[in-house]
Design an enzyme around this catalytic site. Structure first.
Site, PDB file in Angstrom:
ATOM      1  N   GLU A 257       0.878  -1.181   0.000  1.00 51.59           N
ATOM      2  CA  GLU A 257       0.000   0.000   0.000  1.00 51.59           C
ATOM      3  C   GLU A 257       0.908   1.222   0.000  1.00 51.59           C
ATOM      4  O   GLU A 257       1.382   1.643   1.055  1.00 51.59           O
ATOM      5  CB  GLU A 257      -0.867  -0.004   1.261  1.00 51.59           C
ATOM      6  CG  GLU A 257      -1.929  -1.077   1.286  1.00 51.59           C
ATOM      7  CD  GLU A 257      -3.042  -0.803   0.298  1.00 51.59           C
ATOM      8  OE1 GLU A 257      -3.337   0.379   0.044  1.00 51.59           O
ATOM      9  OE2 GLU A 257      -3.591  -1.769  -0.245  1.00 51.59           O
ATOM     10  N   CYS A 291      -2.350   9.049   2.179  1.00 53.30           N
ATOM     11  CA  CYS A 291      -1.881   8.564   0.865  1.00 53.30           C
ATOM     12  C   CYS A 291      -2.904   8.851  -0.232  1.00 53.30           C
ATOM     13  O   CYS A 291      -2.532   8.966  -1.394  1.00 53.30           O
ATOM     14  CB  CYS A 291      -1.537   7.083   0.932  1.00 53.30           C
ATOM     15  SG  CYS A 291      -2.854   6.070   1.585  1.00 53.30           S
TER      16      CYS A 291
HETATM   17  P1  NAD Z   1      10.198   6.896   4.500  1.00 56.47           P
HETATM   18  O1  NAD Z   1      10.102   6.502   3.092  1.00 56.47           O
HETATM   19  O2  NAD Z   1      11.556   6.893   5.127  1.00 56.47           O
HETATM   20  O3  NAD Z   1       9.319   5.960   5.447  1.00 56.47           O
HETATM   21  C1  NAD Z   1       7.979   5.633   5.190  1.00 56.47           C
HETATM   22  C2  NAD Z   1       7.592   4.579   6.238  1.00 56.47           C
HETATM   23  O4  NAD Z   1       8.316   3.385   5.997  1.00 56.47           O
HETATM   24  C3  NAD Z   1       7.952   4.962   7.676  1.00 56.47           C
HETATM   25  O5  NAD Z   1       6.942   4.494   8.536  1.00 56.47           O
HETATM   26  C4  NAD Z   1       9.261   4.247   7.957  1.00 56.47           C
HETATM   27  O6  NAD Z   1       9.430   3.901   9.315  1.00 56.47           O
HETATM   28  C5  NAD Z   1       9.093   2.999   7.127  1.00 56.47           C
HETATM   29  N1  NAD Z   1      10.350   2.475   6.636  1.00 56.47           N
HETATM   30  C6  NAD Z   1      11.375   3.170   6.099  1.00 56.47           C
HETATM   31  N2  NAD Z   1      12.346   2.329   5.695  1.00 56.47           N
HETATM   32  C7  NAD Z   1      11.918   1.077   6.005  1.00 56.47           C
HETATM   33  C8  NAD Z   1      12.459  -0.219   5.838  1.00 56.47           C
HETATM   34  N3  NAD Z   1      13.637  -0.437   5.229  1.00 56.47           N
HETATM   35  N4  NAD Z   1      11.753  -1.279   6.293  1.00 56.47           N
HETATM   36  C9  NAD Z   1      10.538  -1.111   6.865  1.00 56.47           C
HETATM   37  N5  NAD Z   1       9.962   0.087   7.044  1.00 56.47           N
HETATM   38  C10 NAD Z   1      10.651   1.166   6.613  1.00 56.47           C
HETATM   39  O7  NAD Z   1       9.610   8.326   4.601  1.00 56.47           O
HETATM   40  P2  NAD Z   1       8.877   9.200   5.685  1.00 56.47           P
HETATM   41  O8  NAD Z   1       9.654  10.458   5.827  1.00 56.47           O
HETATM   42  O9  NAD Z   1       8.509   8.489   6.921  1.00 56.47           O
HETATM   43  O10 NAD Z   1       7.568   9.532   4.858  1.00 56.47           O
HETATM   44  C11 NAD Z   1       7.759  10.224   3.630  1.00 56.47           C
HETATM   45  C12 NAD Z   1       6.952   9.702   2.530  1.00 56.47           C
HETATM   46  O11 NAD Z   1       6.448   8.419   2.753  1.00 56.47           O
HETATM   47  C13 NAD Z   1       5.742  10.575   2.322  1.00 56.47           C
HETATM   48  O12 NAD Z   1       6.066  11.622   1.476  1.00 56.47           O
HETATM   49  C14 NAD Z   1       4.778   9.653   1.690  1.00 56.47           C
HETATM   50  O13 NAD Z   1       4.971   9.648   0.300  1.00 56.47           O
HETATM   51  C15 NAD Z   1       5.161   8.296   2.172  1.00 56.47           C
HETATM   52  N6  NAD Z   1       4.226   7.771   3.167  1.00 56.47           N
HETATM   53  C16 NAD Z   1       3.158   7.102   2.687  1.00 56.47           C
HETATM   54  C17 NAD Z   1       2.232   6.597   3.565  1.00 56.47           C
HETATM   55  C18 NAD Z   1       1.023   5.855   3.073  1.00 56.47           C
HETATM   56  O14 NAD Z   1       0.045   5.774   3.787  1.00 56.47           O
HETATM   57  N7  NAD Z   1       1.083   5.228   1.899  1.00 56.47           N
HETATM   58  C19 NAD Z   1       2.393   6.806   4.925  1.00 56.47           C
HETATM   59  C20 NAD Z   1       3.519   7.493   5.388  1.00 56.47           C
HETATM   60  C21 NAD Z   1       4.438   7.973   4.487  1.00 56.47           C
END
Ligand code: NAD
Length: 489
Positions: A257, A291
């Site tokens: 997702e 999202c």
């Molecule tokens: P990010 O890409 O670092 O992390 C997104 C999420 O993934 C966080 O909860 C983080 O803890 C988790 N994550 C990161 N690396 C991981 C890994 N290797 N294994 C497992 N989990 C991991 O970015 P962020 O700064 O937290 O959020 C930025 C972007 O992420 C936003 O701009 C948005 O596009 C996206 N996002 C999407 C959703 C959604 O509901 N689809 C939710 C939160 C963030």
């Protein structure tokens, strides 16, 4: 509601939950939890070691056997009891959520109540996970059965501290799977409060395990383990691709997702005032950190000024503040990364010729507050039109020809949500058929509901959460061909 210690900030102690025990990580490592409305540390989240993860894996393996063989009526009763406890505790869960994530208290409490309903819906739906009997030759019984896939490793982000984990926990447990969930380290106490509802309702040890840690290390370890049978992730596209690739190396199915950049096409026959009001309400919910948040507004040129004026009015009416303060309708961004990203996207758009109609800056006060923002004249090559803002920014651009708007809407690699406003059923049908997205709404920008599937196409991921489709990822299909002996007649 719990036996956990609560600090003077009103924030509870956060623990891991492994093999039926609340515990701190074996390595003694922790990370701070920050209140985004004040930028103050309010607590600590323990980080799991590899040994902790191995204990969780062993527990999930054992828990799967227990839960799979628990009569479904008993499983359903336990899950309904957990939903009842969550409903009773919604006000407290909401308060914790606002402290660690920032969203207004009413939104947070509403989320806790809503996810209790999600759990009830999935628990009941799993009772109808029917197989089928296929007509076959006499003496052979040919059946298809759906069985739980096994222990699930799930990873959820910080924007819906209750909704994210509950979608995965409710689907897994309803289907008869065990689960290890790594909820966000930025919103860990809400996840603990959810898990406590399941524990208090009688979910057996090992069935549900909660961990926090260094995300990349936790996911690499859990995905590589032969005990894990499904990887479920909600979050950004780059991380989703990374985890899907890791799972591919060990032939694990995944449920992804991921993000989007939802277009809103306002057709020439729409009511611009009503469309702007509804779109703005969705845009500023959860400070745009959703999202499916509407994020690219393509408005027919004949409505452009009216739509924009009404949108600006709605943006300026948003009451930005601490989510715990009465009357607040939009809280801070959940972390400083979002603040930096929104400042960068706004500066880039302005540099390329965009006009700031309202907002455009962070608020001059402590906390990660960003003003509800409307930008016009945003060129197609601005980063804001390409990268999901995940914040309260609305870029509004005019179009002349509907097909041109559809081409713009479909031009990005994402395909999660898309919206259109039109008075014509025929136009709505034309537009929804043409839009490349998994979640479409006409004449509103409503959020996800538990009775219907949500999920993306293209880079926004695959698999569905919500609706009967939600169980598909958590169930395997078995075909059994049984050659019967001669009947004793
Ligand atoms: P990010 O890409 O670092 O992390 C997104 C999420 O993934 C966080 O909860 C983080 O803890 C988790 N994550 C990161 N690396 C991981 C890994 N290797 N294994 C497992 N989990 C991991 O970015 P962020 O700064 O937290 O959020 C930025 C972007 O992420 C936003 O701009 C948005 O596009 C996206 N996002 C999407 C959703 C959604 O509901 N689809 C939710 C939160 C963030």
């Amino acid at each position: 509601m719990s036996t956990e210690t609560v600090t003077e900030t009103g924030y509870p102690t956060v623990n891991l939950y492994i093999a039926g025990e609340w515990c701190q990580g074996g390595g003694g490592q922790t990370a701070p939890v920050v209140n985004p409305a004040t930028e103050e540390a309010i607590g600590e989240v323990p980080l799991a070691t590899t040994d902790d993860l191995d204990r969780a894996l062993a527990a999930a393996e054992e828990g799967f056997r227990t839960w799979r063989d628990t009569p479904i009526a008993r499983r359903t009763a336990i899950l309904h009891r957990a939903a009842d406890l969550l409903t009773e505790r919604a006000a407290e869960v909401g308060r914790i959520m606002t402290l660690e994530q920032g969203k207004p208290l009413a939104e947070a409490t509403g989320e806790a109540r809503r996810v209790a309903e999600t759990l009830r819906w999935h628990a009941d739906d799993a009772r109808r996970a029917y197989g089928r009997v296929i007509p076959s030759e006499p003496g052979t019984l040919l059946t298809v059965r759906r069985e739980p896939v096994g222990p699930v490793a799930a990873f959820t982000p910080w924007n819906f501290p209750a909704g994210g984990p509950m979608r995965k926990i409710s689907s897994a447990l309803s289907a008869g799977c065990s689960i290890i969930i790594k909820a966000s380290e930025e919103t860990p106490a809400t996840a603990c409060a959810l898990v406590r509802c399941f524990v208090d309702a009688g979910v057996p040890a090992g069935v549900l395990n909660l961990v926090f840690g260094e995300p990349a290390e936790v996911s690499a370890h859990l995905i590589a383990s032969p005990i894990t049978r499904l990887v479920a992730f909600t979050g950004s596209v780059p991380v989703g691709k990374l985890l899907a690739a890791q799972a591919g190396q060990v032939m694990k199915p995944t449920l992804m997702e991921l993000g989007g950049h939802a277009p809103v096409i306002v057709c020439a026959d729409a009511d611009p005032v009503e469309a702007a009001r509804r779109a703005a309400q969705a845009k500023f919910a959860n400070a745009g950190q959703v999202c499916t948040s509407p994020s690219r507004f393509l408005v027919h040129e004949s409505l452009y000024e009216n739509f924009t004026a009404e949108f600006v009015k709605a943006a300026e009416a948003v009451a930005v503040g601490d989510g715990l303060t009465e009357g607040t309708t939009m809280g801070p961004l959940a972390n400083d990364r979002r603040l930096a990203a929104l400042e960068r996207l706004t500066a880039d758009a302005v540099k390329r010729g965009a006009t700031v109609r309202t907002g455009g800056t962070r608020l001059e006060r402590p906390g990660y507050f960003f003003a509800p923002t409307v930008l016009t004249d945003v060129p197609a090559d601005a980063e804001l039109m390409i990268e999901e803002p995940f914040g309260p920014i609305a870029p509004i651009v005019p179009f002349t020809d509907l097909n041109e708007a559809l081409a713009t809407a479909n031009s990005l690699p994402y395909g999660l949500a898309a919206y259109t406003f039109t008075e014509s059923a025929a136009t709505a049908e034309y537009v929804t058929r043409a839009l490349e997205a998994g979640i479409l709404s006409v004449n509103h920008c409503g959020g996800s509901v538990h009775e219907a599937p949500s999920g993306g196409v293209k880079d926004s991921g695959y698999g569905r959460e919500g609706g009967p489709e939600a169980l598909d990822s958590y169930l395997i299909t078995k075909r059994i061909s049984h050659r019967l002996g001669a009947p004793a007649v």
